[in-house]
Design a protein around this motif. Structure first.
Motif, PDB file in Angstrom:
ATOM      1  N   GLY A  95      21.537  25.312  23.471  1.00 38.06           N
ATOM      2  CA  GLY A  95      22.018  26.751  23.526  1.00 38.06           C
ATOM      3  C   GLY A  95      21.925  27.362  24.983  1.00 38.06           C
ATOM      4  O   GLY A  95      22.589  27.957  25.399  1.00 38.06           O
ATOM      5  N   SER A  98      24.820  25.815  26.903  1.00 39.31           N
ATOM      6  CA  SER A  98      26.205  25.932  26.269  1.00 39.31           C
ATOM      7  C   SER A  98      26.593  27.525  26.595  1.00 39.31           C
ATOM      8  O   SER A  98      25.907  28.557  26.870  1.00 39.31           O
ATOM      9  CB  SER A  98      26.238  26.018  24.757  1.00 39.31           C
ATOM     10  OG  SER A  98      25.872  24.448  24.507  1.00 39.31           O
ATOM     11  N   PRO A  99      28.072  27.551  26.819  1.00 40.36           N
ATOM     12  CA  PRO A  99      28.466  28.771  27.083  1.00 40.36           C
ATOM     13  C   PRO A  99      28.656  29.848  25.922  1.00 40.36           C
ATOM     14  O   PRO A  99      28.347  29.510  24.916  1.00 40.36           O
ATOM     15  CB  PRO A  99      29.895  28.728  27.591  1.00 40.36           C
ATOM     16  CG  PRO A  99      30.411  27.613  26.881  1.00 40.36           C
ATOM     17  CD  PRO A  99      29.038  26.591  26.794  1.00 40.36           C
ATOM     18  N   GLN A 100      28.493  31.147  26.225  1.00 44.15           N
ATOM     19  CA  GLN A 100      28.455  32.081  24.847  1.00 44.15           C
ATOM     20  C   GLN A 100      29.788  32.167  23.973  1.00 44.15           C
ATOM     21  O   GLN A 100      29.536  32.029  22.777  1.00 44.15           O
ATOM     22  CB  GLN A 100      28.322  33.654  25.500  1.00 44.15           C
ATOM     23  CG  GLN A 100      28.101  34.628  24.484  1.00 44.15           C
ATOM     24  CD  GLN A 100      27.977  36.006  25.046  1.00 44.15           C
ATOM     25  OE1 GLN A 100      28.495  36.244  26.020  1.00 44.15           O
ATOM     26  NE2 GLN A 100      27.448  36.709  24.188  1.00 44.15           N
ATOM     27  N   VAL A 101      30.793  31.676  24.563  1.00 41.58           N
ATOM     28  CA  VAL A 101      31.982  31.459  23.699  1.00 41.58           C
ATOM     29  C   VAL A 101      32.444  29.985  23.782  1.00 41.58           C
ATOM     30  O   VAL A 101      32.632  29.626  25.078  1.00 41.58           O
ATOM     31  CB  VAL A 101      32.985  32.724  23.955  1.00 41.58           C
ATOM     32  CG1 VAL A 101      34.294  32.156  23.051  1.00 41.58           C
ATOM     33  CG2 VAL A 101      32.601  33.806  23.866  1.00 41.58           C
ATOM     34  N   ASP A 102      32.575  29.286  22.829  1.00 46.85           N
ATOM     35  CA  ASP A 102      33.008  27.823  22.931  1.00 46.85           C
ATOM     36  C   ASP A 102      34.551  27.778  23.518  1.00 46.85           C
ATOM     37  O   ASP A 102      35.444  28.345  22.846  1.00 46.85           O
ATOM     38  CB  ASP A 102      32.873  27.164  21.630  1.00 46.85           C
ATOM     39  CG  ASP A 102      32.974  25.637  21.736  1.00 46.85           C
ATOM     40  OD1 ASP A 102      33.336  25.245  22.857  1.00 46.85           O
ATOM     41  OD2 ASP A 102      32.586  24.839  20.649  1.00 46.85           O
ATOM     42  N   ARG A 127      25.648  32.260  29.264  1.00 45.32           N
ATOM     43  CA  ARG A 127      24.913  31.494  28.306  1.00 45.32           C
ATOM     44  C   ARG A 127      24.903  32.027  27.022  1.00 45.32           C
ATOM     45  O   ARG A 127      25.016  33.242  26.667  1.00 45.32           O
ATOM     46  CB  ARG A 127      23.442  31.119  28.931  1.00 45.32           C
ATOM     47  CG  ARG A 127      23.316  30.500  30.327  1.00 45.32           C
ATOM     48  CD  ARG A 127      21.944  30.627  30.545  1.00 45.32           C
ATOM     49  NE  ARG A 127      21.791  30.252  31.812  1.00 45.32           N
ATOM     50  CZ  ARG A 127      21.823  29.158  32.682  1.00 45.32           C
ATOM     51  NH1 ARG A 127      22.430  28.120  31.762  1.00 45.32           N
ATOM     52  NH2 ARG A 127      21.803  28.732  33.973  1.00 45.32           N
ATOM     53  N   ARG A 128      25.141  31.027  26.031  1.00 46.55           N
ATOM     54  CA  ARG A 128      24.960  31.681  24.664  1.00 46.55           C
ATOM     55  C   ARG A 128      23.354  31.852  24.390  1.00 46.55           C
ATOM     56  O   ARG A 128      23.012  32.619  23.286  1.00 46.55           O
ATOM     57  CB  ARG A 128      25.138  30.137  23.577  1.00 46.55           C
ATOM     58  CG  ARG A 128      25.109  30.403  22.206  1.00 46.55           C
ATOM     59  CD  ARG A 128      25.614  29.396  21.605  1.00 46.55           C
ATOM     60  NE  ARG A 128      24.645  28.249  21.502  1.00 46.55           N
ATOM     61  CZ  ARG A 128      25.113  27.063  20.970  1.00 46.55           C
ATOM     62  NH1 ARG A 128      26.112  26.845  20.519  1.00 46.55           N
ATOM     63  NH2 ARG A 128      24.218  26.128  21.332  1.00 46.55           N
ATOM     64  N   LEU A 129      22.404  31.061  24.907  1.00 40.92           N
ATOM     65  CA  LEU A 129      21.049  31.770  25.149  1.00 40.92           C
ATOM     66  C   LEU A 129      20.577  32.128  26.591  1.00 40.92           C
ATOM     67  O   LEU A 129      20.397  31.303  27.303  1.00 40.92           O
ATOM     68  CB  LEU A 129      20.236  30.482  24.328  1.00 40.92           C
ATOM     69  CG  LEU A 129      18.501  30.520  24.239  1.00 40.92           C
ATOM     70  CD1 LEU A 129      18.525  31.982  23.177  1.00 40.92           C
ATOM     71  CD2 LEU A 129      17.893  29.448  23.948  1.00 40.92           C
TER      72      LEU A 129
END
Length: 214
Positions: A95, A98-102, A127-129
């Motif tokens: 997380g 990974s980017p916030q939006v895939d 970031r997603r997290l």
């Protein structure tokens, strides 16, 4: 008789006022809720104060992780707890990277994606997290795992090299898939070495190195 009646009236009024005071104070449950709310606000305030101190936060987390490792080493048990902790940390790491939006979702919806060329519009990596939640979740996970080592119910007998091998295989496969995803959509989840757009002009030495040679 009048004096006695007056005394009875004063006693009744005092008892009614005391009852009103008790009712205005609320039930014990309300007092506990108010106390817990105050404690949570104070705890959140302390967390907010630690937000800018990134290095100190991670050093503290490293100390907590070291204490947990020493605890497991001296006890020689709780390998299932450590395996579950490793799986949880791996999910947090994915997380964080990974980017916030895939980008795959953007490709399907024809929406804006990450820049793939130098001429594309600059979009910062989100970031997603976030880093603070990543740190807080890791620290809390180590603390919970450390507390679990004091309960024998969680000490399930198991051959720990098998769990370690499973975790290493899962880590390699997961990170390989994440790296392939990063290469495919051309994004880097770290800001180290990236060009910063702070609006400042380059220094004289930088401008001379950028000039073309004759």
């Amino acid at each position: 008789m009048d004096t006695g009646a007056a005394g009875v009236g004063l006693a009744a009024s005092s008892s009614s006022s005391s009852a009103e005071d008790l009712s205005s104070r609320g039930s014990p449950l309300d007092a506990v809720q108010a106390w817990s709310f105050g404690v949570s606000r104070r705890y959140q305030h302390l967390l907010d104060k630690t937000t800018p101190h990134v290095l100190h936060r991670w050093l503290a987390t490293l100390g907590v992780a070291l204490v947990y490792v020493l605890r497991v080493y001296f006890v020689q048990g709780f390998y299932v707890v450590s395996y579950g902790l490793g799986i949880y940390l791996l999910n947090l790491l994915i997380g964080f990277l990974s980017p916030q939006v895939d980008p795959e979702i953007h490709d399907l919806s024809d929406g804006p994606g990450l820049p793939t060329r130098g001429s594309d519009e600059f979009r910062p990596f989100v970031r997603r997290l976030p880093e603070f939640k990543f740190w807080y979740s890791i620290t809390k996970a180590f603390c919970i795992a450390f507390v679990m080592t004091f309960f024998s119910a969680f000490d399930v007998p198991v051959f720990w090299p098998i769990l370690l091998f499973y975790w290493l295989v899962l880590f390699v496969l997961t990170m390989r898939r994440q790296i392939v995803h990063m290469i495919k959509y051309k994004y880097v989840p770290f800001s180290i070495g990236k060009q910063r757009y702070d609006g400042k002009k380059a220094s004289a030495s930088e401008t001379t190195t950028l000039l073309p040679r004759d």
